[in-house]
Design a protein around this motif. Structure first.
Motif, PDB file in Angstrom:
ATOM      1  N   ASP A 131       0.934  -1.327  -0.088  1.00 43.30           N
ATOM      2  CA  ASP A 131       0.045  -0.114   0.228  1.00 43.30           C
ATOM      3  C   ASP A 131       0.986   1.109   0.186  1.00 43.30           C
ATOM      4  N   ILE A 132       2.037   1.254   0.409  1.00 46.64           N
ATOM      5  CA  ILE A 132       3.022   2.324   0.734  1.00 46.64           C
ATOM      6  C   ILE A 132       3.988   2.330  -0.530  1.00 46.64           C
ATOM      7  N   ALA A 133       4.165   1.397  -1.043  1.00 41.45           N
ATOM      8  CA  ALA A 133       5.345   1.183  -1.927  1.00 41.45           C
ATOM      9  C   ALA A 133       5.205   2.035  -3.357  1.00 41.45           C
ATOM     10  N   GLY A 134       6.345   3.010  -3.516  1.00 38.42           N
ATOM     11  CA  GLY A 134       6.312   3.732  -4.728  1.00 38.42           C
ATOM     12  C   GLY A 134       6.498   3.250  -6.053  1.00 38.42           C
ATOM     13  N   GLU A 135       6.253   3.805  -7.210  1.00 40.40           N
ATOM     14  CA  GLU A 135       6.833   3.035  -8.283  1.00 40.40           C
ATOM     15  C   GLU A 135       8.104   3.015  -8.304  1.00 40.40           C
ATOM     16  N   ASN A 136       8.948   3.987  -7.737  1.00 38.47           N
ATOM     17  CA  ASN A 136      10.608   4.081  -7.909  1.00 38.47           C
ATOM     18  C   ASN A 136      11.136   3.852  -6.604  1.00 38.47           C
ATOM     19  N   GLY A 137      10.387   3.456  -5.339  1.00 41.32           N
ATOM     20  CA  GLY A 137      11.059   3.098  -4.327  1.00 41.32           C
ATOM     21  C   GLY A 137      10.285   3.137  -3.049  1.00 41.32           C
ATOM     22  N   THR A 138      10.918   2.914  -1.817  1.00 39.89           N
ATOM     23  CA  THR A 138       9.914   3.009  -0.653  1.00 39.89           C
ATOM     24  C   THR A 138      10.820   3.467   0.492  1.00 39.89           C
ATOM     25  N   LEU A 139      10.298   4.196   1.371  1.00 38.26           N
ATOM     26  CA  LEU A 139      10.883   4.564   2.451  1.00 38.26           C
ATOM     27  C   LEU A 139      10.149   4.295   3.479  1.00 38.26           C
ATOM     28  N   VAL A 140      10.677   3.272   4.568  1.00 37.38           N
ATOM     29  CA  VAL A 140       9.950   2.769   5.876  1.00 37.38           C
ATOM     30  C   VAL A 140      10.764   3.658   7.081  1.00 37.38           C
ATOM     31  N   MET A 141      10.409   4.370   7.703  1.00 36.54           N
ATOM     32  CA  MET A 141      11.213   4.978   8.897  1.00 36.54           C
ATOM     33  C   MET A 141      10.528   4.589  10.057  1.00 36.54           C
ATOM     34  N   PHE A 142      11.183   4.392  11.095  1.00 34.15           N
ATOM     35  CA  PHE A 142      10.800   4.389  12.632  1.00 34.15           C
ATOM     36  C   PHE A 142      10.902   5.566  13.298  1.00 34.15           C
ATOM     37  N   ILE A 143      10.126   5.941  13.748  1.00 33.73           N
ATOM     38  CA  ILE A 143       9.943   7.385  14.526  1.00 33.73           C
ATOM     39  C   ILE A 143       9.424   6.999  15.823  1.00 33.73           C
ATOM     40  N   CYS A 144       9.365   8.306  16.532  1.00 33.45           N
ATOM     41  CA  CYS A 144       8.129   8.155  17.609  1.00 33.45           C
ATOM     42  C   CYS A 144       7.927   9.716  17.850  1.00 33.45           C
ATOM     43  N   ASN A 145       6.898   9.833  19.010  1.00 31.76           N
ATOM     44  CA  ASN A 145       6.527  11.115  19.477  1.00 31.76           C
ATOM     45  C   ASN A 145       7.503  11.971  20.394  1.00 31.76           C
ATOM     46  N   VAL A 161       9.169  15.749   7.368  1.00 33.14           N
ATOM     47  CA  VAL A 161       7.851  15.990   6.618  1.00 33.14           C
ATOM     48  C   VAL A 161       8.061  16.482   5.185  1.00 33.14           C
ATOM     49  N   ARG A 162       9.238  17.526   5.238  1.00 37.18           N
ATOM     50  CA  ARG A 162       9.627  18.180   3.965  1.00 37.18           C
ATOM     51  C   ARG A 162      10.277  17.128   2.937  1.00 37.18           C
ATOM     52  N   ASP A 163      11.051  16.507   3.663  1.00 38.20           N
ATOM     53  CA  ASP A 163      11.494  15.368   2.307  1.00 38.20           C
ATOM     54  C   ASP A 163      10.738  14.278   2.245  1.00 38.20           C
ATOM     55  N   ALA A 164       9.731  13.886   2.915  1.00 36.16           N
ATOM     56  CA  ALA A 164       8.875  12.877   2.376  1.00 36.16           C
ATOM     57  C   ALA A 164       7.957  13.550   1.373  1.00 36.16           C
ATOM     58  N   SER A 165       7.436  14.588   1.293  1.00 35.67           N
ATOM     59  CA  SER A 165       6.958  15.472   0.441  1.00 35.67           C
ATOM     60  C   SER A 165       7.536  15.460  -1.066  1.00 35.67           C
ATOM     61  N   ASP A 166       8.811  16.026  -0.673  1.00 38.29           N
ATOM     62  CA  ASP A 166       9.686  15.955  -1.917  1.00 38.29           C
ATOM     63  C   ASP A 166       9.791  14.495  -2.577  1.00 38.29           C
ATOM     64  N   LEU A 167      10.225  13.548  -1.608  1.00 45.98           N
ATOM     65  CA  LEU A 167      10.015  12.240  -2.238  1.00 45.98           C
ATOM     66  C   LEU A 167       9.150  11.661  -2.963  1.00 45.98           C
ATOM     67  N   LYS A 168       8.061  11.958  -2.873  1.00 44.52           N
ATOM     68  CA  LYS A 168       6.669  11.777  -3.468  1.00 44.52           C
ATOM     69  C   LYS A 168       6.828  12.109  -4.893  1.00 44.52           C
ATOM     70  N   ASP A 169       7.593  13.207  -5.092  1.00 40.20           N
ATOM     71  CA  ASP A 169       7.519  13.749  -6.504  1.00 40.20           C
ATOM     72  C   ASP A 169       8.828  13.008  -7.369  1.00 40.20           C
ATOM     73  N   HIS A 170       9.225  12.253  -6.656  1.00 39.86           N
ATOM     74  CA  HIS A 170      10.322  11.069  -7.328  1.00 39.86           C
ATOM     75  C   HIS A 170       9.842   9.535  -7.323  1.00 39.86           C
ATOM     76  N   GLY A 171       8.579   9.507  -7.097  1.00 37.58           N
ATOM     77  CA  GLY A 171       7.882   8.059  -7.163  1.00 37.58           C
ATOM     78  C   GLY A 171       8.399   7.232  -5.902  1.00 37.58           C
ATOM     79  N   MET A 230      17.889   8.689  -1.648  1.00 45.17           N
ATOM     80  CA  MET A 230      16.780   8.090  -2.308  1.00 45.17           C
ATOM     81  C   MET A 230      16.155   8.649  -3.599  1.00 45.17           C
ATOM     82  N   LYS A 231      16.824   9.890  -4.038  1.00 38.14           N
ATOM     83  CA  LYS A 231      16.496  10.349  -5.440  1.00 38.14           C
ATOM     84  C   LYS A 231      17.562   9.466  -6.378  1.00 38.14           C
ATOM     85  N   GLU A 232      18.749   9.066  -5.969  1.00 43.47           N
ATOM     86  CA  GLU A 232      19.672   8.212  -6.705  1.00 43.47           C
ATOM     87  C   GLU A 232      19.028   6.791  -6.512  1.00 43.47           C
TER      88      GLU A 232
END
Length: 184
Positions: A32-46, A59-69, A159-161
């Motif tokens: 469901d989360i896999a992108g056409e050019n790759g996938t980022l799974v990150m472990f974070i917490c509050n 948040v900024r980089d995740a938005s930018d990564l969507k533009d790269h699939g 991830m762009k690479e």
């Protein structure tokens, strides 16, 4: 507690399947989360100060990564009984307050964190389109209580690479953060 550093990237390690509830009320699996050019799974917490120091950049980089699939998801695996700031209700609040452009998933029984051998928060797993690990490094050179905004965006560039070539950089600098809070 001292900061932990995850191991160096184990290139081509296959992403592990999962099914987890998201703070948006939906359930997500890896596909469901896999992108056409790759996938980022990150472990974070509050509550982790390392995560909080870079949250706006995540948040900024995740938005930018969507533009790269690149598909993106964040997972919280901390013991929320011992660390109530990381409970599902507080996860949903954080996702809304910071307008997460990715699903924020709850790994209550910690099986996904164990399957990924996640070590700390944040811990980034960048996969190519075949779901083979290509990046397990840092977001950037930020450390706790450091507000620099002009740092090289290591995760984004890696991830762009990956999106362009299917391979991650050979030289990677490990992320650093608080240990995942394991249940007894």
């Amino acid at each position: 507690m001292p900061a932990l550093t995850p191991p160096v990237c184990d290139f081509d390690w296959k992403a592990r399947e999962f099914t987890l509830p998201g703070t948006d009320g939906k359930t997500y699996g890896l596909q469901d989360i896999a992108g056409e050019n790759g996938t980022l799974v990150m472990f974070i917490c509050n509550h982790c100060p390392f995560v909080l120091a870079v949250l706006d950049k995540i948040v900024r980089d995740a938005s930018d990564l969507k533009d790269h699939g690149i598909g993106v998801a964040a997972i919280c695996s901390n013991d929320s009984e011992a660390y109530p700031a990381d409970n599902f209700h507080n996860m949903a609040r954080m996702a809304e307050e910071h307008a997460f452009p990715f699903p924020y998933l709850h790994d209550e029984d910690q099986t996904v964190a164990r399957a990924y051998d996640a070590i700390c928060t944040p811990d980034f797993f960048g996969f190519n389109k075949d779901l083979e690990l290509q990046y397990r490094g840092r977001l950037d050179a930020t450390r706790m209580n450091m507000a620099a905004t002009d740092l090289r965006r290591d995760l984004l560039e890696a991830m762009k690479e990956v999106a362009a070539t299917g391979r991650g950089p050979q030289e990677q600098l490990s992320s650093i953060g608080c240990s995942i809070k394991w249940k007894a």
